[in-house]
Write a protein that holds these residues in place. Sequence first.
Motif, PDB file in Angstrom:
ATOM      1  N   PHE A 134       0.809  -1.225   0.000  1.00  0.00           N
ATOM      2  CA  PHE A 134       0.000   0.000   0.000  1.00  0.00           C
ATOM      3  C   PHE A 134       0.846   1.282   0.000  1.00  0.00           C
ATOM      4  CE2 PHE A 134      -2.383   3.308   2.277  1.00  0.00           C
ATOM      5  CZ  PHE A 134      -3.609   3.312   1.616  1.00  0.00           C
ATOM      6  N   PRO A 135       1.986   1.367   0.719  1.00  0.00           N
ATOM      7  CA  PRO A 135       2.704   2.653   0.831  1.00  0.00           C
ATOM      8  C   PRO A 135       3.226   3.224  -0.484  1.00  0.00           C
ATOM      9  CG  PRO A 135       3.417   1.157   2.546  1.00  0.00           C
ATOM     10  CD  PRO A 135       2.578   0.351   1.609  1.00  0.00           C
ATOM     11  N   GLY A 136       3.617   2.377  -1.441  1.00  0.00           N
ATOM     12  CA  GLY A 136       4.110   2.913  -2.717  1.00  0.00           C
ATOM     13  C   GLY A 136       5.227   3.908  -2.527  1.00  0.00           C
ATOM     14  N   ASN A 137       5.005   5.153  -2.961  1.00  0.00           N
ATOM     15  CA  ASN A 137       6.058   6.168  -2.874  1.00  0.00           C
ATOM     16  C   ASN A 137       6.288   6.694  -1.460  1.00  0.00           C
ATOM     17  OD1 ASN A 137       3.989   8.093  -2.414  1.00  0.00           O
ATOM     18  ND2 ASN A 137       3.759   8.459  -4.605  1.00  0.00           N
ATOM     19  N   ALA A 138       5.542   6.182  -0.479  1.00  0.00           N
ATOM     20  CA  ALA A 138       5.788   6.536   0.917  1.00  0.00           C
ATOM     21  C   ALA A 138       6.586   5.448   1.637  1.00  0.00           C
ATOM     22  CB  ALA A 138       4.475   6.772   1.655  1.00  0.00           C
ATOM     23  N   PHE A 139       6.955   4.389   0.939  1.00  0.00           N
ATOM     24  CA  PHE A 139       7.692   3.290   1.548  1.00  0.00           C
ATOM     25  C   PHE A 139       9.045   3.780   2.057  1.00  0.00           C
ATOM     26  CE2 PHE A 139      10.468  -0.425   1.542  1.00  0.00           C
ATOM     27  CZ  PHE A 139       9.676  -1.380   2.158  1.00  0.00           C
ATOM     28  N   SER A 140       9.307   3.520   3.319  1.00  0.00           N
ATOM     29  CA  SER A 140      10.535   3.899   4.044  1.00  0.00           C
ATOM     30  C   SER A 140      10.536   5.345   4.507  1.00  0.00           C
ATOM     31  CB  SER A 140      11.818   3.610   3.239  1.00  0.00           C
ATOM     32  OG  SER A 140      12.040   4.556   2.208  1.00  0.00           O
ATOM     33  N   GLU A 141       9.430   6.077   4.270  1.00  0.00           N
ATOM     34  CA  GLU A 141       9.332   7.417   4.859  1.00  0.00           C
ATOM     35  C   GLU A 141       9.224   7.287   6.378  1.00  0.00           C
ATOM     36  OE1 GLU A 141       9.664  10.357   3.841  1.00  0.00           O
ATOM     37  OE2 GLU A 141       9.210  10.474   1.694  1.00  0.00           O
TER      38      GLU A 141
END
Length: 507
Positions: A134-141
């Motif tokens: 689900f996180p997509g471009n928020a992964f590891s933020e």
Amino acid sequence: MSGTVGLAEREQQRRTMVLCLLVLAAALPWQVRWGVIPDTSWAITMCERMLAGMRLYVDLFEVNPPFTPWMFLPAVALAHTLGLSPEVVIHVYVYAICLLGLGFAALIVRMAGFAEKRALFSMLPLFLALLVIFPGNAFSEREHLGVALLLPLLVMMAWRAAPTGGRAPSLLVAVLAGVCGSVLVLVKPYYALVVLAPALYVAWRRRSVWMLFAIEYWVIGLVCIAYLVAVLYFYPQFLEIIYPVLADTYMRLRVLQAVLLKYGPAYLVALYMLRFLRPGLALSPLVTVFVLASLASTVPLVYQAKGWPYHAFPALSLMAAALLLRATQLDPTGQSPSGMAMGTAHKLLLAITIAANAIPFLPTQKPDAGLVATINDAVEHPTVALIGSDIAAGHPLTRMVGGSWISIYCSDWLGTFATYFSQVEARNGNQAGAERYTQIANRYIDGKLAELETAKPSLIVVQKGDTLWTARLFGRSEIVRFMQDYHQIAEDDAVKVLLRNGAGALP
């Protein structure tokens, strides 16, 4: 008969674990779409510089408090010790945190004895997908990691709100849940609301103000106090120098209308789905805690009003988790409404609702493979500078081409913001304010010119869309003269890449 039931339960557990492994396996190629996102790539560079002896907020100008580099520093240090790529180790580190948060939350569900615990266990692959797909471009933020570690605390709050069978969390579990829950608050103090809102609900439901003094909240408070003391002792420059600059520029820029239009419609549909999935059935404490945490997360999203997807991740992901919890909720008799499981149409609408809330996380800022190949063909291990305000214009491109970043800033955001606000103040008739921002921009340009002339970078990446800043910067004759020693070698929709004459292949 009991043996048959036990065998069936073990078989269900095996299937659930296999599905979790499949979700993890699917997440690995799925994340290739985004690669290492810009913020994380810059964090890796920042950590490497700190390990090399550079001083945060003195030799590096970072907009976030020190907890940001502290989160990634162990993984980067381990990567260098083992001789591995920091990017690979960071991704493993993030998966480990997601598994830790979800696994601890599942353990608390089991200890609490929730009526839905069997159904919740079977839903583990879907909850895992909320953390790794689900996180997509928020992964590891930072918000992504904070939410993963918040899950145990939220589940324990639901346990506090509706204790079952006289059971209560042990001291160790409460302390560990508090430590995990403190991470999101350390990421940004705004997220204290995400702890406070469900805590107030627990106190209201138990009709006892003493529930606000549970051990997990004391742990969070003590961790935050210790962090504040550490910041004041080790990094006084952040509050004395960096924060005033941020408040005057970075934090002042807000695009509230765009935020509401981007995230509001799908989020409101998700709120409605809470009722639609189980009509006539009151929200359980477990669902309520997650819903309140999600609603509280919208306050920082609106307050910051930057519109970046990772700012919305806590609100959207926690609401998606609340929907999954609602789907498993039983009525007080221990049965689903009307004695039937949720129908196919409801399941489809649930999937569509969660997918709609995932749309903001789909765009990628990963540099084009052709652009990277062209740069690699032209020059090896370049030194890299950026002309532009977007961190994504320079990161992760610099690391992807094996380059070295020359600046103490992640981008030209300070010069761009100062230039923008000088125009805003001039239009508002505030000439003193306009002049003050102009001086900030001029000082930044002076520093950038000195940085360029000292480093003479092999590559200069120019952000094409930042016309306000490029016009301001190239209004200085010294910059124009310096750039005459560069020629363009590559271009995509976002950037142009210039190579210093003699640094690689001839023009």
